[in-house]
Design an enzyme around this catalytic site. Structure first.
Site, PDB file in Angstrom:
ATOM      1  N   GLU A  80      29.717  46.735  34.127  1.00 27.49           N
ATOM      2  CA  GLU A  80      29.850  48.642  34.575  1.00 27.49           C
ATOM      3  C   GLU A  80      30.664  48.645  35.831  1.00 27.49           C
ATOM      4  O   GLU A  80      30.768  49.684  35.797  1.00 27.49           O
ATOM      5  CB  GLU A  80      28.735  48.147  34.253  1.00 27.49           C
ATOM      6  CG  GLU A  80      27.658  47.212  35.362  1.00 27.49           C
ATOM      7  CD  GLU A  80      27.562  45.472  35.098  1.00 27.49           C
ATOM      8  OE1 GLU A  80      26.903  44.574  35.825  1.00 27.49           O
ATOM      9  OE2 GLU A  80      28.521  45.803  33.939  1.00 27.49           O
ATOM     10  N   ASP A 126      63.872  68.246  49.623  1.00 29.23           N
ATOM     11  CA  ASP A 126      64.446  68.745  51.130  1.00 29.23           C
ATOM     12  C   ASP A 126      64.652  68.628  51.598  1.00 29.23           C
ATOM     13  O   ASP A 126      64.841  66.996  52.348  1.00 29.23           O
ATOM     14  CB  ASP A 126      63.895  70.551  50.823  1.00 29.23           C
ATOM     15  CG  ASP A 126      65.144  71.300  51.731  1.00 29.23           C
ATOM     16  OD1 ASP A 126      65.815  70.885  51.769  1.00 29.23           O
ATOM     17  OD2 ASP A 126      64.353  72.262  52.005  1.00 29.23           O
ATOM     18  N   ASN A 148      33.342  34.737  28.387  1.00 30.98           N
ATOM     19  CA  ASN A 148      31.576  34.249  28.733  1.00 30.98           C
ATOM     20  C   ASN A 148      31.746  34.455  27.446  1.00 30.98           C
ATOM     21  O   ASN A 148      30.364  34.404  26.391  1.00 30.98           O
ATOM     22  CB  ASN A 148      31.548  35.130  29.863  1.00 30.98           C
ATOM     23  CG  ASN A 148      31.328  34.790  31.273  1.00 30.98           C
ATOM     24  OD1 ASN A 148      31.625  33.017  31.554  1.00 30.98           O
ATOM     25  ND2 ASN A 148      31.379  34.987  32.383  1.00 30.98           N
ATOM     26  N   ASP A 174      29.758  39.972  41.416  1.00 33.99           N
ATOM     27  CA  ASP A 174      30.432  41.009  41.883  1.00 33.99           C
ATOM     28  C   ASP A 174      30.148  41.323  43.424  1.00 33.99           C
ATOM     29  O   ASP A 174      30.921  41.958  44.144  1.00 33.99           O
ATOM     30  CB  ASP A 174      29.238  42.130  40.951  1.00 33.99           C
ATOM     31  CG  ASP A 174      30.093  42.013  39.148  1.00 33.99           C
ATOM     32  OD1 ASP A 174      30.435  41.772  39.096  1.00 33.99           O
ATOM     33  OD2 ASP A 174      28.856  42.941  39.053  1.00 33.99           O
TER      34      ASP A 174
END
Length: 823
Positions: free
Chosen positions: A266, A308, A638, A667
């Protein structure tokens, strides 16, 4: 522009020649809202924070906390609630910082418009425009809202974004004009009649509802969906197994819910957004503004840059070097005629026009403008009709190749017009070629006497008299040579796409050490079909004398060959190519339509800025790939471990609070990953995300992770005969430590001493591990169901962790070597 056109005004109710007053404009802004297509509703910080609780996963966790309290599990319910508050706060804080950073960058490149307010012109952000505003537009301007033309000076508008019509449309006073179109040439005043969501452009955008989603984003979305479905499937399987084994239904349900949240990626969008945002902020410090975060992936993958030469490869200090008449001598009259065209033309002033005006700073006396035939990219010329001493004369300025076919006379030494034979025309062409070989950019000036009539058209540009050449010099930029070498070392090939003569382009390329393998002109491209162009475009270094449609074909042909193409341009004619390229690059002082079409804005027109930006783009890509590899393989491993453990363990391998704590700590350790150091060798080549490679990595290292988990399970159960609490404690430690440390193993194929991680990443990993151990050994640990770890099992867990990291290192090196051999 005729007096009739100047005096004519449409019956627009809100029109005021001096524009709106500031007070009235403010009132209308309150009434109609900002002039934006997708209006972003501003919400307070508290509302943004509370919105996090609408996330389905957070709602599931709140349900789990409620069930815990209902079942009398006060400690579990409290822990889950606290973890929810911490994780949502982290999410909010990081997202807020990222969004604010992106918003600040976007504001730095906002489009502005010239608006009359209180009778005076002001440069205002287009978002501040309201119905009734009087807006001045000129060549290169984007039409900021719907309106009606009040005055028109040869106003030609490109409406291809709305109608698909490739040719510009002439607009006269009273004509309707729409947001999203752009001014191809001429100038005019508009009275706005509709802004924002009320415009026709907004209606079309809403009905189409499409966005430029990259293939990488689509693949990643599908892949994340696959992982989520697999996770939910395994969670349901584990829940059924636990119920069949007659374990506590409440605990089994909480375990399943926590597992679904813990194993679902998530935070993948958040981590990637943080990574891309930090990368864009680093790029902004090096003069590169990223308008669209998704463009970062293409920037790092770019392997061909089309550009260019003016201002990028040259100094952009264009000056008039000389004039040359038919007799190959200097002639003052030539520059005077050129100056007259530049002064009276309402078209976008090119650098060549600016050079002419600077070179001949004289006032026009005795010359009255009558009409203008604006420049366009099909004719490659422009003309003005003037009245001098009751004599009407057309003065034409343009590319020599476009004017040679319509010249029929020249002037001799006495200034008398003589017929130009085919032989003499060939001599003129040879003179032009010689000037080009000297590296001089050249314009041709021609004239024609006219009879009086109501209106002149482009077909009147015929039987012209050659007056002479105006020659310009623009030396090669000294710093560009090093930038080209740096781009070459970074495996980016540079191709010149220019409207200039091929000989001029080649001279600049050779001066900068750019290898020229093949040169194609616009005429040659037009004789090739798409298949033939695709075969030759890859080995062509210079595309000269090309118009916008030919540029577009070149970009599409390169992309069809599998290249990730960057296009750098700043002119009106560059907008289609900027949109068609994988990565559109413009500069801060480019015309509005070019800035609007670009994905990335350079604060200076230099390849040095671009090269620095490419390196930062690749650095961002590499760190994003690290997170993806680690996160996906860890989640997959896991899933397998949880499913296997549920089959033979008489208790849950981890409780719901333990899973959520593990997920939160893991996390948190990844927020520092965007700051990690990257090996120089990883920045040398264009980088493209390979979803197939990600899947292989996930399977291989996910299974290795599960294998060591099962070894841990067996030792804890069979050797140490651990209780449920002991088993959960030791596996929590092993699972968290291996997940957080593995990034140090997979981050680089080089030896650890030769490729050190960044200090923030090391501090983050060490801090998370120490915090986890502190929780376990502190009184807080018992609320999570942890027990005090014994020395011997901890030593065994350490040995298993070390063995796992060694195996991962060996396998990652073997996979890297295998992939290199395949390449």
């Amino acid at each position: 522009m005729s007096e009739k056109q100047q005096d004519h005004q449409p019956s627009t109710r809100d029109y005021n020649p001096g524009g709106l007053s500031s007070r009235e404009a403010h009132r209308r802004l309150e009434q109609y809202g900002q002039n934006v297509i997708a209006k972003t509703k501003h919400i307070s910080g508290i509302q943004a924070y509370l919105a996090r609780f609408k996330n389905p996963l957070v709602l599931i966790l709140l349900l789990a906390a409620g069930i815990s309290f209902f079942m009398g599990e006060i400690a579990s319910g409290t822990i889950i609630t606290v973890i929810i508050l911490i994780s949502t706060s982290l999410d909010f804080a990081n997202t807020y910082r990222s969004e604010k950073a992106v918003s600040d960058l976007e504001r730095s490149v906002h489009t502005k418009a010239t608006v009359l307010r209180d009778g005076k012109p002001h440069q205002l952000d287009v978002a501040c425009l309201v119905p009734g505003d009087v807006v001045t537009v000129q060549a290169g301007s984007i039409i900021p809202a719907d309106g009606k033309v009040i005055s028109s000076n040869s106003l030609l508008v490109d409406e291809s974004s709305l109608t698909g019509e490739s040719y510009p449309v002439a607009k006269q006073p009273g004509d309707q004009i729409y947001m999203g179109s752009s001014v191809a040439s001429g100038s005019g005043e508009l009275c706005l009649t509709a802004t924002g969501a009320k415009t026709e452009f907004a209606h079309i955008a809403t009905s189409l509802n499409h966005g430029n989603t990259s293939e990488f984003e689509l693949e990643l979305t599908r892949f994340s969906g696959l992982i989520t479905h697999l996770t939910l499937g395994l969670v349901i399987f584990i829940l059924v197994i636990n119920i069949l084994f007659q374990r506590s239904p409440a605990q089994s349900l909480l375990f399943a819910i926590a597992l679904a949240v813990g194993l679902t990626p998530e935070l993948l969008p958040l981590i990637m957004t943080i990574n891309l945002t930090k990368g864009s902020l680093r790029m902004s410090k090096k003069g590169v503004i990223v308008k669209k975060l998704a463009a970062m992936q293409n920037f790092g993958a770019m392997d061909i840059l089309c550009t260019d030469k003016t201002g990028t490869l040259t100094e952009n200090h264009i000056s008039v070097a000389k004039t040359q008449d038919f007799n190959r001598t200097e002639c003052r009259k030539i520059i005077e005629l050129a100056h007259t065209v530049c002064q009276l033309s309402s078209s976008y002033k090119s650098p060549l026009d600016t050079a002419i005006i600077s070179h001949h700073q004289a006032k026009l006396t005795g010359t009255q403008p009558v009409q203008e035939l604006p420049f366009d990219f099909e004719r490659k010329r422009e003309s003005v009709i003037v009245s001098q001493a009751d004599q009407l004369t057309m003065i034409t300025k343009g590319a020599p190749d476009s004017l040679f076919p319509i010249i029929s006379h020249y002037r001799d030494k006495n200034g008398t017009a003589r017929h130009l034979s085919p032989l003499l025309l060939d001599r003129l062409r040879a003179d032009y070629q010689e000037l080009s070989q000297q590296g001089l950019r050249t314009l041709l000036i021609a004239t024609k006497s006219l009879e009086t009539k109501d209106e002149y058209q482009t077909k009147d540009e015929s039987d012209l008299t050659f007056e002479g050449f105006v020659c310009f010099t623009d030396p090669a930029k000294k710093s560009a040579a090093k930038s080209l070498r740096d781009l070459n070392q970074n495996n980016i090939r540079v191709k010149i796409i220019s409207g200039d003569d091929p000989l001029v382009c080649q001279r600049v390329a050779h001066a900068l050490g750019l290898e020229v393998t093949k040169v194609l002109t616009g005429d040659q491209i037009n004789r090739l079909n798409n298949l033939q162009l695709a075969k030759i475009v890859d080995r062509t270094s210079i595309f000269a004398r090309v118009n916008p449609s030919e540029k577009l074909r070149i970009i599409k042909a390169l992309r069809q060959q599998g290249h990730v193409v960057g296009y750098m341009g700043d002119g009106i004619n560059d907008a289609p190519s900027l949109k068609a390229a994988d990565i559109g690059i413009s500069v801060n002082n480019a015309v509005e339509v070019a800035r609007d079409a670009a994905d990335i804005i350079l604060l200076g027109k230099s390849l040095r800025y671009l090269n620095d930006g490419v390196v930062e783009g690749r650095r961002t890509f590499v760190n994003t790939a690290k997170y993806l590899k680690m996160s996906l393989s860890s989640n997959f491993g896991n899933m397998i471990s949880m499913a296997g453990a549920s089959l033979f363990l008489p208790f849950l391998p981890m409780t719901a609070p333990q899973i959520l704590l593990n997920n939160l700590l893991y996390d948190s350790s990844q927020f520092a990953l965007p700051s990690d150091n990257v090996d120089p060798v990883q920045l040398e080549k264009p980088r493209q995300m390979n979803i197939k490679s990600l899947k292989e990595f996930m399977l291989v290292f996910g299974l290795i992770s599960s294998l060591f988990d099962f070894i841990t399970f067996a030792i804890l159960k069979l050797v140490f005969n651990s209780t449920a609490a002991g088993f959960q404690t030791y596996w929590f430690i092993e699972s968290l430590v291996t997940q957080t440390l593995v990034v140090l193993i997979i981050r680089s194929p080089r030896a650890f001493t030769k490729s050190l991680p960044s200090k923030p990443l090391l501090a983050s990993i060490a801090g998370v591990i120490l915090l986890a151990l502190a929780i376990i050994f502190s009184p807080l640990g018992r609320y999570f169901g942890f027990v005090q770890p014994a020395l011997t099992p901890m030593l065994v867990i350490s040995l298993i962790t070390l063995s796992y990291l060694v195996v991962v290192r060996v396998v990652s090196l073997l996979m890297a070597r295998h992939n290199e051999l395949i390449k």
